[in-house]
Scaffold this active site. Structure first.
Site, PDB file in Angstrom:
ATOM      1  N   LYS A  29       0.834  -1.206   0.000  1.00 30.66           N
ATOM      2  CA  LYS A  29       0.000   0.000   0.000  1.00 30.66           C
ATOM      3  C   LYS A  29       0.867   1.254   0.000  1.00 30.66           C
ATOM      4  CE  LYS A  29      -3.686  -0.311   2.458  1.00 30.66           C
ATOM      5  NZ  LYS A  29      -4.722  -0.502   1.435  1.00 30.66           N
ATOM      6  N   ARG A  99      -3.806   2.679   7.927  1.00 27.00           N
ATOM      7  CA  ARG A  99      -4.015   1.480   7.115  1.00 27.00           C
ATOM      8  C   ARG A  99      -2.797   0.565   7.151  1.00 27.00           C
ATOM      9  NH1 ARG A  99      -8.088   2.260   3.071  1.00 27.00           N
ATOM     10  NH2 ARG A  99      -9.019   4.340   3.178  1.00 27.00           N
ATOM     11  N   GLY A 108      -7.867  -7.746   3.710  1.00 28.09           N
ATOM     12  CA  GLY A 108      -8.743  -7.828   4.870  1.00 28.09           C
ATOM     13  C   GLY A 108      -8.162  -8.531   6.075  1.00 28.09           C
ATOM     14  N   MET A 110      -5.512  -7.695   7.929  1.00 29.91           N
ATOM     15  CA  MET A 110      -4.999  -6.818   8.986  1.00 29.91           C
ATOM     16  C   MET A 110      -5.945  -5.629   9.122  1.00 29.91           C
ATOM     17  SD  MET A 110      -0.891  -7.076   8.452  1.00 29.91           S
ATOM     18  CE  MET A 110      -0.941  -6.694   6.716  1.00 29.91           C
ATOM     19  N   ARG A 343      -2.460  -1.800  -6.344  1.00 35.30           N
ATOM     20  CA  ARG A 343      -1.610  -2.953  -6.070  1.00 35.30           C
ATOM     21  C   ARG A 343      -1.900  -4.019  -7.105  1.00 35.30           C
ATOM     22  NH1 ARG A 343      -4.615  -5.041  -0.501  1.00 35.30           N
ATOM     23  NH2 ARG A 343      -6.602  -5.598  -1.460  1.00 35.30           N
ATOM     24  N   HIS A 459     -15.083  -8.833   0.405  1.00 36.56           N
ATOM     25  CA  HIS A 459     -14.055  -9.662   1.032  1.00 36.56           C
ATOM     26  C   HIS A 459     -14.154 -11.104   0.558  1.00 36.56           C
ATOM     27  CE1 HIS A 459     -12.698 -12.406   4.268  1.00 36.56           C
ATOM     28  NE2 HIS A 459     -11.655 -11.602   4.289  1.00 36.56           N
ATOM     29  N   ARG A 565       3.777 -48.400 -11.107  1.00 37.22           N
ATOM     30  CA  ARG A 565       3.820 -49.240  -9.909  1.00 37.22           C
ATOM     31  C   ARG A 565       3.079 -50.539 -10.203  1.00 37.22           C
ATOM     32  NH1 ARG A 565       2.018 -44.056  -8.305  1.00 37.22           N
ATOM     33  NH2 ARG A 565       3.407 -42.909  -6.892  1.00 37.22           N
ATOM     34  N   ARG A 621       8.472 -50.189 -12.405  1.00 36.19           N
ATOM     35  CA  ARG A 621       9.072 -50.633 -11.150  1.00 36.19           C
ATOM     36  C   ARG A 621       8.569 -52.032 -10.814  1.00 36.19           C
ATOM     37  NH1 ARG A 621       7.793 -47.374  -5.725  1.00 36.19           N
ATOM     38  NH2 ARG A 621       5.868 -48.598  -5.829  1.00 36.19           N
ATOM     39  N   GLU A 748      16.466 -44.644  -2.918  1.00 36.03           N
ATOM     40  CA  GLU A 748      15.475 -44.309  -1.892  1.00 36.03           C
ATOM     41  C   GLU A 748      15.945 -44.678  -0.486  1.00 36.03           C
ATOM     42  OE1 GLU A 748      11.858 -46.450  -2.844  1.00 36.03           O
ATOM     43  OE2 GLU A 748      13.008 -48.038  -3.817  1.00 36.03           O
ATOM     44  N   SER A 767      16.551 -43.203 -10.335  1.00 38.43           N
ATOM     45  CA  SER A 767      15.336 -42.429 -10.079  1.00 38.43           C
ATOM     46  C   SER A 767      15.202 -42.276  -8.566  1.00 38.43           C
ATOM     47  CB  SER A 767      14.100 -43.126 -10.649  1.00 38.43           C
ATOM     48  OG  SER A 767      12.947 -42.362 -10.386  1.00 38.43           O
ATOM     49  N   GLY A 769      13.528 -42.049  -5.319  1.00 35.07           N
ATOM     50  CA  GLY A 769      12.223 -42.310  -4.705  1.00 35.07           C
ATOM     51  C   GLY A 769      12.138 -41.488  -3.436  1.00 35.07           C
ATOM     52  N   THR A 770      11.725 -40.237  -3.585  1.00 35.52           N
ATOM     53  CA  THR A 770      11.859 -39.300  -2.460  1.00 35.52           C
ATOM     54  C   THR A 770      10.876 -39.568  -1.328  1.00 35.52           C
ATOM     55  OG1 THR A 770      10.537 -37.732  -3.744  1.00 35.52           O
ATOM     56  CG2 THR A 770      12.938 -37.443  -3.754  1.00 35.52           C
ATOM     57  N   ASN A 771       9.809 -40.315  -1.581  1.00 40.53           N
ATOM     58  CA  ASN A 771       8.913 -40.653  -0.469  1.00 40.53           C
ATOM     59  C   ASN A 771       9.643 -41.536   0.549  1.00 40.53           C
ATOM     60  OD1 ASN A 771       6.876 -39.251  -1.758  1.00 40.53           O
ATOM     61  ND2 ASN A 771       5.968 -41.062  -2.689  1.00 40.53           N
ATOM     62  N   ASP A 772      10.204 -42.643   0.061  1.00 44.71           N
ATOM     63  CA  ASP A 772      10.929 -43.538   0.965  1.00 44.71           C
ATOM     64  C   ASP A 772      12.233 -42.912   1.452  1.00 44.71           C
ATOM     65  OD1 ASP A 772       9.491 -45.854   1.572  1.00 44.71           O
ATOM     66  OD2 ASP A 772       9.823 -46.660  -0.433  1.00 44.71           O
ATOM     67  N   CYS A 834      10.733 -39.669  -8.888  1.00 47.39           N
ATOM     68  CA  CYS A 834       9.421 -40.232  -9.179  1.00 47.39           C
ATOM     69  C   CYS A 834       8.464 -40.243  -7.995  1.00 47.39           C
ATOM     70  CB  CYS A 834       9.552 -41.640  -9.750  1.00 47.39           C
ATOM     71  SG  CYS A 834      10.311 -42.823  -8.614  1.00 47.39           S
ATOM     72  N   TYR A 854      14.798 -35.460 -15.485  1.00 47.28           N
ATOM     73  CA  TYR A 854      13.332 -35.417 -15.533  1.00 47.28           C
ATOM     74  C   TYR A 854      12.752 -35.496 -14.130  1.00 47.28           C
ATOM     75  CZ  TYR A 854      13.253 -40.515 -14.769  1.00 47.28           C
ATOM     76  OH  TYR A 854      13.406 -41.774 -14.235  1.00 47.28           O
TER      77      TYR A 854
END
Length: 885
Positions: A29, A99, A108, A110, A343, A459, A565, A621, A748, A767, A769-772, A834, A854
């Site tokens: 603002k 303001r 809205g 603040m 803005r 709002h 999978r 896999r 992984e 590859s 395996g970022t979950n495990d 993956c 990738y």
């Protein structure tokens, strides 16, 4: 000598201490007011207290930093000189607004105080100046109620109840219909409320009012709704807010005055039309709060053509200057236009894309700027289902189409109830007379919002568009009974818990649950994604286990499958019995007999997927989860299996118990399963190459990639790689076909990343395996950590859930080691990711910087990953590390 910190920046009279590019210091603002003043646009004079002052205020136990108050008073003198009035003067008073304004728009969330400086003496001076006693007391009663709720912490409803009672007694509906006597009575009644609620009289000293007002705005930075909004929108809590103190201009001086909010283009569709609303004889909060349903902006043209023409010139000048769609606020005081805010405007994703593409066509911006302007995460909004136009609908009311899309849920009448039901995974529609900033949590939890009052710039409308939530506003036909938790429209009564549907694109409120269809993507979307594909370096694949998912992903631009999978295939009804027979077999012969039944079914699966991908790489896999997951768990299911297989329930339970593991995610799964039961992997590899050879014979290109899961030691991979090659050679010899294929592994486990140079000797690709890998790096169970991870994020112990976005400090280091060590062995080693992280924008950007080839994600996140990859490429880091494959 240390340079004195400047905390206050003046603007007005075509001059300004600040500039539009100082949002970090002045807030959006303050920066906007400074820039408009420098552009020669009429803004009321004022000054902005910096975000640095806000942060110092908190560090100093809610005390101002040294010199700030004195700077503010000095700037106040400049304002007095500019408007030829004096703050607190009984005859010629200056009134100001106080303001908030953070660097990121938080509509809205603040606090704001208008008409500050009024007391029993200055109101007489205001009446004398304006020659309008009604206006003077209208401004005064507004000030007391706003100051009382915002600054003194009195519930807003206390003032509203008295106001509504007064209107009811007089038989009037609008505030503007109140008599002068009624306004004087309200001033007295509101002061009594303040005395009763706080134990002290309403403050009469204007300088005390100003100090308390600034305090309140600073404190609103850490108000509940502001904190919630920042958490939902990933805005840092460390930024602080600026405070702009601005000379009041009055829209409530009669029918030649008014206030409005506008967008330089349609914030719902992106069409190049000036889109705004206006109220005559009103102040700013009347439009935004939805207290009165405003008029379209053309109403200003008819009544005050000079002010309208000035507004048209200014909005075009501002949009050309900022090269973006703007949200502007303005007041007309007795025919003269004043700009109060400019803005960057909140908009739907569909509008954002159209505006970006149109502005490239208009030569306002280039393609790279257009790509960078779209939040990849918000593309998800475009992929949501919409109401089927062919369906028969029971439309009971129609309001304003404030935010497009479709929403289905149970009616709820409070934000708190929407949040409670969301915790139980129940979908809701929040029904309100009008929303307030305090409803932010419930608005986020609900599927959609419908309000009885308010316009397209209320709002509810602005916040819903920013969230990508469906919203119908100003639906006056709804008679809401909050006490009884119901609303009625004619003969229809909807109670809490009843299903309703909203069409945010048409404004329709519909009884019951309606059928939905997949959306059609716009030409602008396709254009933007084409530009993104031109600049990105990362390929984007999908995680798909069947033909339907593969087809959807292809439609969204996937360049292959990064994770198929195979275990998901095993759960289908036509094969689960054979899977269970294989698991329950007591001998190798028994297992091979069951696997023989599965072979043609698996082959059919791979034929469909490979054919659908038409020569694009398909990473398959091999079986990963522990075997007990395929066995029935309930007594009812065990009894059914007992009858079908001719085995006793006791025998089934005994076998299930024998497969039980204390920690199955770290147990007998992945490559460990393939080594101890090689016949399972042999069947799968045979099915892959049978499918590939069959398609090759039909001149269909195929490119299978076999991925071995959960490898920790290079010997695991070398053992199973040999098994795969042997079986592939057998099948290809049998069919006299040569199939190009590769064999790689998932990284992984931390050990695999740390010893990636060894594993790369046997792998054609990696590859992540970022979950495990996240589970094993943090020592967390993904399935159990949901009980406490939200609290970790809420309390700032973790910046984000590591299963949602890659932990770049910890997990990221392991990934970097894996990339560097892997490519130290094989320079051109292809490396991807993956897990679901592959569709999360910050994680995609990190993968780009690491030099991956990738990312792979679920089909509906493919466009998100494509855009995030393009934005990462525009930032330009990481290209030197990418392997050419």
């Amino acid at each position: 000598m240390t340079k004195k910190t400047k905390y206050v920046y003046y603007f007005g009279d075509g001059k300004a201490d600040g500039r539009g590019d100082m949002k970090n210091l002045l807030g959006g603002k303050g920066a906007g007011l400074a820039e408009m003043s420098l552009l020669g646009i009429a803004v009321p004079p004022g000054f902005t207290i910096t975000t640095e002052a806000c942060l110092a205020f908190y560090k100093n136990n809610q005390s101002y930093p040294k010199g700030m108050w004195e700077e503010a008073l000095a700037s106040l003198k400049k304002v007095e000189k500019s408007v030829s009035a004096k703050f607190g003067d009984a005859d010629n008073p200056l009134l100001v607004s106080v303001r908030s304004g953070a660097r990121a728009s938080m509509p809205g969330m603040m606090d704001t105080v208008l008409n500050l400086g009024l007391n029993d003496q200055t109101v007489k001076g205001l009446i004398k100046k304006s020659n309008n006693e009604w206006f003077g007391y209208d401004a005064y009663r507004r000030f007391i109620s706003m100051f009382g709720s915002v600054v003194l912490g009195i519930a807003r409803e206390r003032f509203e109840q008295v106001l509504e009672q007064k209107k009811s007694t007089l038989g009037v509906y609008l505030d503007t219909d109140l008599t002068l006597e009624a306004l004087i009575d309200l001033v007295k009644a509101f002061k009594k409320i303040v005395l009763k609620e706080t134990g002290t009289a309403f403050p009469e000293d204007p300088l005390e009012q100003l100090r308390l007002g600034i305090d309140a705005v600073f404190c609103s930075w850490n108000g509940k709704r502001a904190i919630t909004y920042r958490r939902l929108n990933k805005i840092p809590h460390t930024w602080g807010t600026g405070v702009s103190v601005v000379a009041m201009v009055f829209g409530n001086l009669g029918e030649t005055s008014g206030t409005g909010v506008a967008f330089t283009r349609d914030p719902s569709t992106g069409k190049k039309i000036f889109f705004g609303e206006f109220l005559f004889n009103a102040q700013g909060e009347d439009v935004v709060a939805g207290i009165r349903t405003p008029l379209p902006i053309n109403a200003l043209k008819k009544k005050l053509p000079k002010a309208y023409d000035d507004l048209m010139k200014i909005y075009k000048k501002l949009e050309k200057h900022y090269k973006d769609m703007l949200d502007i606020e303005f007041t007309v005081q007795e025919g003269k236009l004043y700009m109060l805010q400019s803005r960057i405007g909140k908009r739907t994703t569909a509008a954002a894309i159209k505006i970006a593409v149109d502005m490239v066509d208009e030569k306002l911006i280039d393609k790279k700027v257009a790509i960078s302007r779209i939040d990849p995460q918000q593309l998800d909004q475009l992929l949501h289902p919409m109401i089927d136009a062919k369906a028969t609908l029971n439309v009971i009311a129609k309001g304003l189409p404030a935010s497009p899309g479709a929403a289905i849920g149970k009616a709820v009448f409070s934000a708190e109830e929407a949040e409670r039901m969301a915790e139980r995974h129940e979908k809701t529609i929040l029904v309100r007379a009008e929303t307030s900033p305090d409803d932010i949590g419930g608005m986020h939890a609900a599927e959609g919002i419908v309000t009885a009052r308010g316009g397209m710039t209320s709002h509810a409308a602005v916040v819903a568009r920013g969230m990508g939530k469906c919203c119908v506003a100003g639906c006056g036909a709804l008679a809401i009974n909050a006490a009884e938790q119901s609303f009625s429209v004619g003969k229809h009564v909807v109670k809490a818990g009843d299903f309703i549907s909203l069409n945010g694109s048409t404004g329709e409120v519909i009884l019951g649950q309606v059928p939905l269809i997949q959306p059609k993507l716009s030409a602008a979307f396709k254009t933007l994604m084409g530009w993104a594909d031109e600049v990105r370096k990362l390929k984007v694949r999908c995680n798909a286990d069947n033909k339907r998912d593969a087809s959807v992903a292809r439609g969204f631009g996937a360049e292959g499958i990064g994770l198929c999978r195979t275990e998901h295939m095993f759960f289908e009804e036509d094969r689960i019995l054979a899977v269970r027979e294989m698991i329950l077999a007591e001998s190798l012969e028994g297992r091979e007999k069951a696997l023989a039944k599965l072979l043609p079914i698996q082959k059919g699966d791979f034929v469909e997927i490979l054919r659908e991908m038409k020569g694009l790489p398909v990473t398959i896999r091999l079986l990963d989860p522990p075997l007990h997951e395929f066995l029935p768990q309930t007594d009812r299911d065990l009894e059914a299996l007992s009858k079908e297989m001719g085995l006793s329930v006791a025998a089934l339970k005994s076998k299930t118990n024998s497969l039980h593991e204390f920690n199955p995610m770290l147990g007998h799964r992945g490559c460990r399963l393939g080594i101890t039961f090689p016949e399972i992997y042999e069947m799968q590899v045979e099915a892959i190459f049978e499918a590939a050879c069959e398609l090759k014979a039909k001149r269909v290109d195929v490119l299978p990639e076999i991925m071995i899961p959960l490898v920790a030691h290079v010997n695991e991979l070398s053992t199973l790689k040999a098994l795969c090659i042997k079986k592939a050679d057998e099948v290809m010899a049998r069919h006299k076909k040569k199939i190009a294929y590769t064999i790689g592994t998932m990284i992984e486990l931390p050990r695999a990343a740390l010893l990636a140079d060894q594993i790369a000797q046997e792998a054609d690709f990696f590859s992540f395996g970022t979950n495990d890998l996240t589970q094993t790096t943090f020592g967390l169970s993904r399935d159990d950590s949901g009980k406490f991870l939200p609290e970790y994020v809420e309390r700032g112990i973790l910046p984000e859930d590591p299963f949602v976005a890659i932990d770049q400090e910890g997990l990221g280091v392991l990934m970097q080691i894996g990339v560097e060590k892997g490519r130290s062995t094989k320079k051109s080693l292809k490396i991807g990711i993956c897990g679901e992280h592959g569709g999360e924008p910050s994680s995609v950007a990190f993968c780009h910087r690491l030099g991956l080839n990738y990312v792979s994600c679920s089909p509906y996140r493919v466009p998100i990953a494509r855009l995030a990859a393009a934005q990462a490429a525009i930032e330009g880091k990481g290209d030197a590390h990418r392997a050419t494959v």
